[in-house]
Design a protein around this motif. Structure first.
Motif, PDB file in Angstrom:
ATOM      1  N   LEU A 184       0.834  -1.210   0.000  1.00  0.00           N
ATOM      2  CA  LEU A 184       0.000   0.000   0.000  1.00  0.00           C
ATOM      3  C   LEU A 184       0.863   1.253   0.000  1.00  0.00           C
ATOM      4  O   LEU A 184       0.560   2.220  -0.721  1.00  0.00           O
ATOM      5  CB  LEU A 184      -0.941  -0.006   1.212  1.00  0.00           C
ATOM      6  N   ARG A 236       0.942   4.187  -2.863  1.00  0.00           N
ATOM      7  CA  ARG A 236       0.680   5.594  -2.527  1.00  0.00           C
ATOM      8  C   ARG A 236       1.775   6.505  -3.087  1.00  0.00           C
ATOM      9  O   ARG A 236       1.509   7.650  -3.464  1.00  0.00           O
ATOM     10  CB  ARG A 236       0.609   5.763  -1.010  1.00  0.00           C
ATOM     11  N   GLU A 257      -2.659  -0.228  -9.316  1.00  0.00           N
ATOM     12  CA  GLU A 257      -3.481   0.991  -9.386  1.00  0.00           C
ATOM     13  C   GLU A 257      -3.405   1.551 -10.794  1.00  0.00           C
ATOM     14  O   GLU A 257      -2.321   1.818 -11.310  1.00  0.00           O
ATOM     15  CB  GLU A 257      -2.985   2.022  -8.365  1.00  0.00           C
ATOM     16  N   GLN A 279      -8.476   1.461   1.665  1.00  0.00           N
ATOM     17  CA  GLN A 279      -7.334   2.058   2.374  1.00  0.00           C
ATOM     18  C   GLN A 279      -6.595   3.060   1.481  1.00  0.00           C
ATOM     19  O   GLN A 279      -6.007   4.028   1.976  1.00  0.00           O
ATOM     20  CB  GLN A 279      -6.361   0.970   2.838  1.00  0.00           C
ATOM     21  N   LEU A 280      -6.639   2.832   0.177  1.00  0.00           N
ATOM     22  CA  LEU A 280      -5.936   3.707  -0.763  1.00  0.00           C
ATOM     23  C   LEU A 280      -6.818   4.816  -1.322  1.00  0.00           C
ATOM     24  O   LEU A 280      -6.338   5.678  -2.068  1.00  0.00           O
ATOM     25  CB  LEU A 280      -5.389   2.872  -1.933  1.00  0.00           C
TER      26      LEU A 280
END
Length: 340
Positions: A125, A129, A165, A202-203
């Motif tokens: 994660l 980010r 992502e 969470q992202l």
């Protein structure tokens, strides 16, 4: 077409895979005495990973187990007590009667490994980010040390989960060394897409596609008759049920998972019982209320074996979950025939 076949929801993918391996298999073999039909190198993609349940009466899907297993993974647990309560067959996979090693995928994802202080999940994660469009967001599960254990009956079926992502969406690609397409596939896709959805929250991303690659896709001969019944049902019905699909709440965190599991433990050990109205008053989002309603239903199924499951409890469940449970436990849960 070079990429995997795309299906709108998991059920359609499940039926297609089950049909292919059952009726167009490449090999017959019997590793460790388990006679099976097998195809190599099978892949598919699900456009909406939240639509992760198969509404097929012949398959008798157990949504209580699926949510329990997904939460067991999300909490990073490997204890036998919890998972064996929902699936007693897991006891045969434990070497010490206390824990699960190979199949406890969450313990390898959500706990720090070796001397690290950050879990692989949090590292991935953090990578996503700081480095959008990264190709390195891999959560490795299968370990080479597993092959060093003689007669290991619990080798990880999952090689890795890959988070990517792209354009505001979190996609997941799963790599399986082997998958039982009648049994394991239903549970695996359910849990892994829940992990995907949790990671997306969470992202701050939307949920993207879910892609599933299998090295050895197989079905045991013991399950052939059930597979045929399932395929017949899917081919005979006019259309697939269109039950509501809930989204995991955007404020879900690891603390949320821990709190739900605190209540789960009280129900599993029969320390508490939660009437439907009490669950509603706890303050959880309706998504998690549904999970607790199912855990209370499981408590009644296990600890009140002579009784029917409470009608008020069942009436509080979403129609799709009630439909599945009424078919899984027809002698304990009142019939539910309402079609969407």
């Amino acid at each position: 077409m070079l990429g995997p076949v795309v299906f709108p929801a998991f059920e359609q993918a499940y039926v297609a895979v089950l049909d292919h391996v059952t009726n167009q298999f490449e090999f017959r073999n019997a590793p460790r005495g388990n006679e099976s039909r097998e195809c190599l190198g099978l892949s598919f993609q699900v456009a909406d990973p939240r639509d992760r349940l198969a509404y097929l009466a012949a398959r008798r899907v157990n949504p209580i187990f699926h949510y329990a297993e997904a939460l067991w993974y999300l909490a990073g647990r490997n204890d036998l007590d919890m998972i064996a309560y929902y699936a007693p067959s897991n006891r045969s996979h434990s070497r010490d009667g206390v824990s699960i090693v190979g199949s406890a995928y969450g313990s390898r994802i959500f706990n720090p490994l070796g001397g690290d202080i950050v879990s692989p999940f949090d590292r991935v994660l953090n990578l996503l980010r700081t480095e959008p469009n990264s190709k390195r967001g891999v959560l490795q599960i299968f370990g080479r040390d597993e092959l060093a254990v003689e007669d290991n009956s619990d080798v990880s079926c999952v090689v890795a989960l890959h988070l990517l992502e792209r354009e505001g969406h979190l996609h997941m690609v799963c790599y399986m060394r082997a998958n039982d397409v009648d049994r394991g596939l239903v549970a695996d896709v359910f849990s892994f897409t829940m992990i995907q959805e949790f990671a997306a929250i969470q992202l701050g991303l939307e949920v993207g596609t879910y892609t599933h690659h299998i090295g050895s896709a197989h079905i045991g001969e013991r399950d052939f008759a059930r597979a045929q019944r399932t395929l017949h049902e899917a081919s005979e019905r006019a259309q697939r049920p269109a039950f509501e699909v809930r989204a995991m709440p955007k404020d879900t965190t690891t603390d949320t998972i821990a709190e739900i599991l605190r209540h789960e433990a009280a129900l599993r050990t029969n320390v508490r019982q939660y009437p439907a109205d009490e669950i509603v008053e706890m303050g959880f989002d309706p998504y998690w209320q549904q999970v607790l309603l199912m855990f209370e239903a499981k408590r009644q199924l296990v600890h009140c074996p002579a009784d029917m499951v409470d009608d008020e409890l069942m009436n509080a469940l979403d129609p799709g979950l009630r439909w599945l449970m009424a078919r899984r436990w027809p002698r304990r849960i009142a019939p539910f025939e309402a079609a969407p």
